[in-house]
Scaffold this active site. Structure first.
Site, short mmCIF file in Angstrom:
data_model
loop_
_atom_site.label_atom_id
_atom_site.label_comp_id
_atom_site.label_asym_id
_atom_site.label_seq_id
_atom_site.Cartn_x
_atom_site.Cartn_y
_atom_site.Cartn_z
N SER A 1 27.05 47.24 20.92
CA SER A 1 26.64 46.32 21.96
C SER A 1 27.68 45.22 22.25
CB SER A 1 25.31 45.68 21.59
OG SER A 1 25.42 44.89 20.41
N SER A 2 28.70 45.10 21.40
CA SER A 2 29.76 44.12 21.67
C SER A 2 30.82 44.75 22.57
CB SER A 2 30.39 43.63 20.35
OG SER A 2 29.41 43.17 19.45
N LYS B 1 30.66 36.95 22.46
CA LYS B 1 29.64 37.85 23.00
C LYS B 1 28.52 37.04 23.66
CE LYS B 1 26.81 41.70 21.20
NZ LYS B 1 26.52 42.48 19.97
N ILE C 1 24.42 45.29 14.30
CA ILE C 1 23.19 45.66 13.58
C ILE C 1 23.09 47.17 13.41
CG2 ILE C 1 21.67 45.83 15.61
CD1 ILE C 1 19.46 44.52 13.91
N GLY C 2 24.03 47.90 14.04
CA GLY C 2 23.99 49.35 13.90
C GLY C 2 25.34 49.99 14.19
N GLY C 3 26.36 49.12 14.31
CA GLY C 3 27.69 49.59 14.68
C GLY C 3 28.21 48.84 15.90
N SER C 4 27.53 47.75 16.25
CA SER C 4 27.81 47.05 17.52
C SER C 4 29.16 46.35 17.59
CB SER C 4 26.70 46.04 17.81
OG SER C 4 25.49 46.70 18.05
#
Length: 586
Positions: free
Chosen positions: A225-226, A150, A246-249
């Site tokens: 985000s990934s 990433k 950090i939140g489902g990334s």
């Protein structure tokens, strides 16, 4: 006559004095305008240079692959792409394949996938040079395996941009610890993948590199985000990637793109060398983790990373090697299950996926227990949102300064830019008819003081303690629950924040969690979606329905969760789900 002249002089002086503030204000406004224009020009130039660097790296990689094919005219690289990670490592170790063949095969495929999905931030041309030295790590578990990373994963000499201008043209000075460990294990990092602006979304678009789209439907997002990782692996350009969550990334793009991903307990893998958008936030922990086509690949990656080399490079990581005995256990499990968290109604395919997997696991001899998370609304607004934006969004706004705001983020960022007093007024006014929006705006005010921050941290600790007690009272080993699915239509992620309770809760709790694709959206799911109303029947429910509409044929995953530091148990659970689903299809 002299009196008249004196009067005229004084009147003229008074008029100049009166006009002076206007002149100063005008000059000031002109200077601000000139500065704004200059900043805008600098931003455009910086973006242009970033795009040019990416284009140049893609061009040079294409030339390198072409040179290889010209010098090996009989080589057929296509069969390499069909191998699983386990099969590829076996052939590389046995010598029936060599690292140069593997790298060129996946580099060529990555270039083709990128043209279709826009998933790469930069090709790591050093990967070709690494071929000369990789033989010294032939005993490594990942010898010769090309690995994607990433954008925010540090690689010496390259930007970790986080999708913002602030971090452009600031190449990192050394590899992230995990990159060093990957290289020690013989892996070859070969590409950096795209991310959303500031890592602030579960979409995948930024002003430099644009929107990454879904390998199964180009009109859908890859997730984030990934998201560059999800798209590249889902599109066949990589077998193994490293992202952050950090939140489902990790889990959301894996769900959207039809692959597996695993978020370990924060601290199990080293985070050194990964760039966060802003540092210091402690309420919700970020963690790196692997993404791959299957669970075996995730397990092999975890085995490779959880080694003495990582424990030596980062002594803050507990020296816990991978426990194969727990992973290979066949003991029947007590499994908690959750279809609807009571805060955001899931899509029909999300519910169906849990029910179908539950039935398969019950047939295999496992016991199920209904499970409901504690106080979801409080957890989201008071613990997650207020904790992540504890400073009232000051650092976020500061770090975005000078960057044009990406279209995918505008809906999400706008309330963050408002002054705290206005957020409080808006929250009060919205409360009667938009209660969730009201709570969200109020949480964006932050905590207000250091004592309040400490209270917030204590509340997070209490919530984790209560949840573990609740888990033990239910007497469960692991939890089966939905993950957001299917992939969204473009420009909807920033409008759909309430659905994040299905993933972000396990970041707050710091529980390991992974996703496994198990089904696809059916015509029946789409028909049932037409009757979706949601729990609150507010704008979030409306936007979610619109976001997932038109998803027939898209992948749907389930989420597997365990208690902190029980990565091996969680992965064992994921593997069992994967195997049972494969058997049911036969």
């Amino acid at each position: 006559m002299e009196d008249v002249k004196r009067f005229l002089r004084e009147a003229k002086l008074d008029s100049w004095t009166a006009a002076l503030p206007t002149v100063v204000a005008g000059v000031g406004a002109l200077l601000v305008l000139m500065r704004t224009v200059s900043n805008h020009r600098e931003a455009k130039e910086k973006i242009r240079r970033a795009r040019n660097r990416r284009t140049e790296s893609l061009r040079r990689a294409e030339e390198a692959v072409l040179r290889y094919k010209q010098s090996h005219p009989t080589a057929d690289l296509t069969p390499i792409l069909k191998l699983s990670l386990s099969e590829l490592t076996k052939e590389l170790h046995e010598g029936s394949l060599n690292p140069e063949e593997a790298l060129n095969a996946f580099m060529e495929k990555t270039l083709a996938v990128h043209k279709k999905l826009n998933c790469c931030a930069e090709i790591l041309l050093e990967s070709f040079d690494q071929l000369e030295t990789v033989g010294s790590n032939k005993e490594g578990l990942l010898y010769g395996v090309p690995v994607s990373i990433k954008d925010n994963c540090g690689y010496k000499g390259h930007d970790s941009s986080c999708g913002v201008l602030l971090y452009l043209e600031k190449p990192v000075q050394e590899d992230a610890v995990l990159v060093q460990v990957l290289k020690k294990q013989g892996a070859i990092p070969f590409v950096k993948t795209n991310i959303p602006q500031g890592l602030l979304s579960y979409d995948c678009s930024n002003p430099m590199y644009g929107q990454t789209v879904n390998p199964h439907n180009l009109q859908k997002t890859s997730g984030g985000s990934s998201g560059g990782e999800g798209a590249l692996i889902g599109g066949g350009g990589s077998l193994l990637g490293i992202g952050t969550d950090i939140g489902g990334s990790l889990r959301i793009p894996a769900s959207f793109c039809g692959i597996c991903a695993f978020k370990p307990t924060a601290g199990r893998l080293s985070l050194q060398g990964f760039r966060p958008f802003y540092r210091g936030q402690k309420s919700v922990s970020s963690t790196p983790g692997p993404m791959a086509r299957d669970v075996d690949s995730i397990v092999l990656c975890m085995q490779a990373l959880l080694c003495d080399h990582m424990f030596s490079l980062d002594p803050t990581v507990p020296p816990l090697p991978f426990n194969m005995q727990i992973y290979q256990s066949t003991k029947p499990l007590r499994i908690g299950y959750l279809e609807n968290d009571g805060f955001q109604q899931p899509s029909p395919s999300m519910v169906r996926s849990v029910r179908e997997v539950k039935a398969l696991l019950e047939q295999a001899g496992h016991t199920f227990v209904p499970y409901q998370p504690l106080r979801i609304k409080e957890a989201l607004y008071e613990l997650i949102v207020k904790g992540v934006f504890a400073d009232g969004n000051a650092t976020l706004i500061q770090n975005l300064a000078g960057s044009p705001i990406d279209p995918t983020l505008k809906h999400q960022i706008f309330p963050c830019t408002l002054p705290v007093w206005l957020k409080r007024i808006l929250s009060f006014l919205l409360k009667p008819w938009q209660p969730r929006t009201s709570l969200g705006v109020r949480a964006l005010c932050g905590v207000g003081s250091i004592p309040k921050l400490w209270e917030q941290h204590a509340a997070v600790e209490d919530y984790i303690k209560e949840t573990i007690a609740h888990w033990r009272k239910c007497d469960i080993d692991v939890l089966l629950c939905p993950v957001i699915a299917p992939a969204y239509n473009l420009l909807y992620c920033g409008k759909n924040t309430t659905i994040l309770t299905y993933t972000m809760l396990y970041n707050l709790l710091n529980f390991p969690a992974g996703v496994v694709p198990v089904t696809t959206v059916t015509k029946e799911d789409e028909e049932e979606l037409k009757h979706y109303e949601g729990i609150y029947q507010d704008e979030y429910d409306k936007f979610f329905k619109e976001a997932v509409t038109g998803g027939e044929g898209l992948p749907v995953a389930v989420q597997c969760v365990a208690l902190p530091w029980q990565e091996e148990l969680c992965l064992r659970f994921m593997k069992e789900v994967e195997q049972l689903v494969k058997q049911s299809r036969k």
